[in-house]
Motif scaffolding. Structure first.
Motif, mmCIF file in Angstrom:
data_model
loop_
_atom_site.group_PDB
_atom_site.id
_atom_site.type_symbol
_atom_site.label_atom_id
_atom_site.label_comp_id
_atom_site.label_asym_id
_atom_site.label_seq_id
_atom_site.Cartn_x
_atom_site.Cartn_y
_atom_site.Cartn_z
ATOM 1 N N UNK A 85 113.468 -27.157 5.630
ATOM 2 C CA UNK A 85 113.844 -25.811 6.069
ATOM 3 C C UNK A 85 114.989 -25.784 7.065
ATOM 4 N N UNK A 86 115.848 -26.779 7.013
ATOM 5 C CA UNK A 86 116.984 -26.839 7.937
ATOM 6 C C UNK A 86 118.277 -26.716 7.148
ATOM 7 N N UNK A 87 118.685 -25.481 6.906
ATOM 8 C CA UNK A 87 119.851 -25.240 6.051
ATOM 9 C C UNK A 87 121.128 -25.001 6.861
ATOM 10 N N UNK A 88 120.972 -24.639 8.130
ATOM 11 C CA UNK A 88 122.135 -24.257 8.928
ATOM 12 C C UNK A 88 122.861 -25.483 9.478
ATOM 13 N N UNK A 89 123.978 -25.254 10.178
ATOM 14 C CA UNK A 89 124.743 -26.351 10.758
ATOM 15 C C UNK A 89 123.923 -27.067 11.825
ATOM 16 N N UNK A 90 124.150 -28.371 11.965
ATOM 17 C CA UNK A 90 123.373 -29.166 12.920
ATOM 18 C C UNK A 90 123.537 -28.647 14.343
ATOM 19 N N UNK A 91 124.722 -28.147 14.667
ATOM 20 C CA UNK A 91 124.969 -27.649 16.015
ATOM 21 C C UNK A 91 124.101 -26.467 16.377
ATOM 22 N N UNK A 92 123.555 -25.790 15.388
ATOM 23 C CA UNK A 92 122.704 -24.618 15.628
ATOM 24 C C UNK A 92 121.218 -24.969 15.628
ATOM 25 N N UNK A 93 120.897 -26.265 15.480
ATOM 26 C CA UNK A 93 119.494 -26.698 15.415
ATOM 27 C C UNK A 93 119.138 -27.428 16.705
ATOM 28 N N UNK A 94 117.992 -27.122 17.265
ATOM 29 C CA UNK A 94 117.591 -27.743 18.527
ATOM 30 C C UNK A 94 117.359 -29.240 18.356
ATOM 31 N N UNK A 95 117.530 -29.974 19.446
ATOM 32 C CA UNK A 95 117.288 -31.412 19.414
ATOM 33 C C UNK A 95 115.840 -31.701 19.002
ATOM 34 N N UNK A 96 114.913 -30.883 19.489
ATOM 35 C CA UNK A 96 113.500 -31.082 19.152
ATOM 36 C C UNK A 96 113.277 -30.969 17.643
ATOM 37 N N UNK A 97 113.887 -29.976 17.016
ATOM 38 C CA UNK A 97 113.727 -29.780 15.577
ATOM 39 C C UNK A 97 114.335 -30.945 14.802
ATOM 40 N N UNK A 98 115.452 -31.465 15.310
ATOM 41 C CA UNK A 98 116.092 -32.593 14.629
ATOM 42 C C UNK A 98 115.257 -33.867 14.780
ATOM 43 N N UNK A 99 114.652 -34.046 15.965
ATOM 44 C CA UNK A 99 113.763 -35.210 16.141
ATOM 45 C C UNK A 99 112.578 -35.121 15.187
ATOM 46 N N UNK A 100 112.018 -33.923 15.050
ATOM 47 C CA UNK A 100 110.881 -33.732 14.145
ATOM 48 C C UNK A 100 111.290 -33.988 12.699
ATOM 49 N N UNK A 101 112.489 -33.557 12.331
ATOM 50 C CA UNK A 101 112.982 -33.784 10.967
ATOM 51 C C UNK A 101 113.168 -35.279 10.716
ATOM 52 N N UNK A 102 113.724 -35.974 11.718
ATOM 53 C CA UNK A 102 113.917 -37.415 11.572
ATOM 54 C C UNK A 102 112.573 -38.127 11.420
ATOM 55 N N UNK A 103 111.586 -37.702 12.195
ATOM 56 C CA UNK A 103 110.252 -38.298 12.093
ATOM 57 C C UNK A 103 109.661 -38.082 10.710
ATOM 58 N N UNK A 104 109.829 -36.879 10.164
ATOM 59 C CA UNK A 104 109.277 -36.607 8.840
ATOM 60 C C UNK A 104 109.997 -37.410 7.760
ATOM 61 N N UNK A 105 111.300 -37.587 7.912
ATOM 62 C CA UNK A 105 112.056 -38.377 6.940
ATOM 63 C C UNK A 105 111.660 -39.854 7.008
ATOM 64 N N UNK A 106 111.215 -40.295 8.195
ATOM 65 C CA UNK A 106 110.767 -41.689 8.345
ATOM 66 C C UNK A 106 109.350 -41.890 7.819
ATOM 67 N N UNK A 107 108.543 -40.851 7.859
ATOM 68 C CA UNK A 107 107.149 -40.956 7.436
ATOM 69 C C UNK A 107 106.772 -39.775 6.545
ATOM 70 N N UNK A 108 107.527 -39.632 5.450
ATOM 71 C CA UNK A 108 107.237 -38.541 4.511
ATOM 72 C C UNK A 108 105.943 -38.895 3.775
ATOM 73 N N UNK A 109 104.967 -38.031 3.888
ATOM 74 C CA UNK A 109 103.632 -38.331 3.371
ATOM 75 C C UNK A 109 103.415 -37.735 1.992
ATOM 76 N N UNK A 110 102.979 -38.576 1.077
ATOM 77 C CA UNK A 110 102.577 -38.141 -0.259
ATOM 78 C C UNK A 110 101.082 -38.418 -0.415
#
Length: 394
Positions: free
Chosen positions: A301-326
């Motif tokens: 759900x992160x479609x906008x430019x990175x500059x408009x996304x909070x650091x917290x949201x980006x950290x959470x996105x990175x965590x999910x990309x590292x541990x994407x659960x199936x």
């Protein structure tokens, strides 16, 4: 028709055991139910046979007793089999992760094994390979073993079970080894498909739209992680990393995937600082296919430019990309499994000779035993090593 040894199964383990026993002066009969020996060898490795892995060791195998395979693997090594390959001038090459393949064809491996059987006569032995031999019954008494196939009866002092497991039934695989084991009073560790694609349901089913897309990932099940390619299919997940973790996966458990295992921690925040007008999708395309990058970006759900996304949201996105659960809902079963996990309980067998402790003269080798290797030539090495252990103990 009496022999020193009857071997049930003319696959990798059965043929190698026959050749080695024959060259020790034994008379050997191999009974193979298919129309020709070595059928699974012929289809392995895309027809080039991944005949061993140069790094094969006990840590690369699953078993209820992780120590059982140590003895056989230490006494017949990948280098030993490679010496045999080279004595026949069979050209080979190493792929990734120590996997050894024939340059030309898997047919060379089958031909080599059959020639090794023929060489038994030079040592006072003899090996007969009888195909299209359906075993009707087996019996055991104080005099040895008796095997009937149709109208023929054969007797021997020793019987070797080398009929494999039920994986790839279209190649004639069955659970016959387990029926024999039960007949002789040997316990079974529940067989299940291994090195097999996983199926997805629920919300994960949306990823089926990526069928054909692959990526180099870290796939994790429980405490084990494999760094190889994963492949999305129309049923779920496959590819080397998924096949590897499938051997460890249990129903109800999740698996996790690190889609960008080579990225350093904090890479997304660095991307924000360096290119604030870029998007997550753009950043993901640097390491993933366009379709996968778009799907992951959309799911986060992160479609906008990175500059408009909070650091917290980006950290959470990175965590999910590292541990994407199936949450796989199953596997594609024995029909698509490369091997079978489980099998005849190692507690019933001698780790030195593969002989049944309760039934003198009865041996079990190869995939029929509860020893399952990783993807990449490990199961062939177990076939060679367990066969050598049995042949030397006959």
């Amino acid at each position: 028709m009496h022999y020193d040894v009857i071997i049930l199964g003319g696959g990798a383990a059965g043929l190698f055991c026959a050749a080695r026993a024959g060259q020790r002066g034994k008379t050997v009969l191999v009974l193979e139910r298919s129309e020709k020996p070595g059928k699974k060898i012929l289809i392995s490795g895309g027809g080039r046979c991944n005949f061993t892995n140069i790094g094969a060791g006990p840590a690369n195998y699953l078993s209820a007793n992780p120590h059982f395979a140590k003895s056989a693997l230490s006494r017949y090594t990948p280098c030993d089999f490679l010496d045999l390959i080279e004595s026949y001038d069979i050209a080979w090459h190493e792929k990734t992760l120590g996997q050894l393949f024939c340059d030309s064809s898997a047919k060379q491996i089958v031909a080599m094994l059959l020639e090794e059987c023929t060489k038994a006569e030079q040592y006072g032995g003899k090996v007969r390979v009888l195909c299209e031999a359906e075993v009707a019954s087996t019996a055991h008494d104080a005099d040895g073993f008796c095997v009937t196939t149709g109208g023929d009866t054969y007797t021997s002092q020793a019987l070797v079970i080398a009929t494999g497991g039920p994986s790839i039934p279209k190649m004639g695989a069955t659970g016959f080894a387990y029926d024999l084991a039960r007949q002789f009073g040997l316990k079974i560790v529940e067989p299940r498909p291994a090195l097999v694609p996983l199926t997805l349901g629920g919300e994960d089913v949306l990823f089926r739209d990526l069928s054909g897309v692959s990526a180099n990932v870290d796939a994790t099940s429980g405490k084990v992680t494999f760094h190889e390619a994963a492949l999305f299919t129309h049923k779920g997940l496959s590819g080397p990393s998924i096949l590897q973790v499938s051997s460890y996966w249990k129903h109800g458990e999740p698996i996790t995937i690190d889609f960008l295992p080579d990225r350093d921690e904090g890479w997304l925040l660095e991307a924000k600082r360096a290119a604030p007008r870029s998007t997550l999708k753009t950043q993901l395309k640097d390491g993933l296919s366009d379709r996968l990058a778009a799907t992951l970006s959309d799911r986060l759900g992160l479609e906008t430019e990175l500059g408009n996304i909070s650091d917290k949201a980006l950290r959470e996105a990175e965590t999910q990309l590292r541990k994407w659960t199936f949450h796989p809902n199953g596997t594609e079963g024995f029909a698509k499994a490369e091997v079978t996990s489980g099998g005849i309980d190692t507690a019933e067998l001698s780790s030195k000779t593969m002989e049944a402790k309760k039934v003198p003269g009865l041996f079990v080798i190869g995939e029929a035993v509860d020893v399952t290797g990783w993807l990449g030539g490990y199961n062939f090495q177990w076939a060679w090593a367990s066969a050598a252990a049995a042949a030397d103990g006959l």
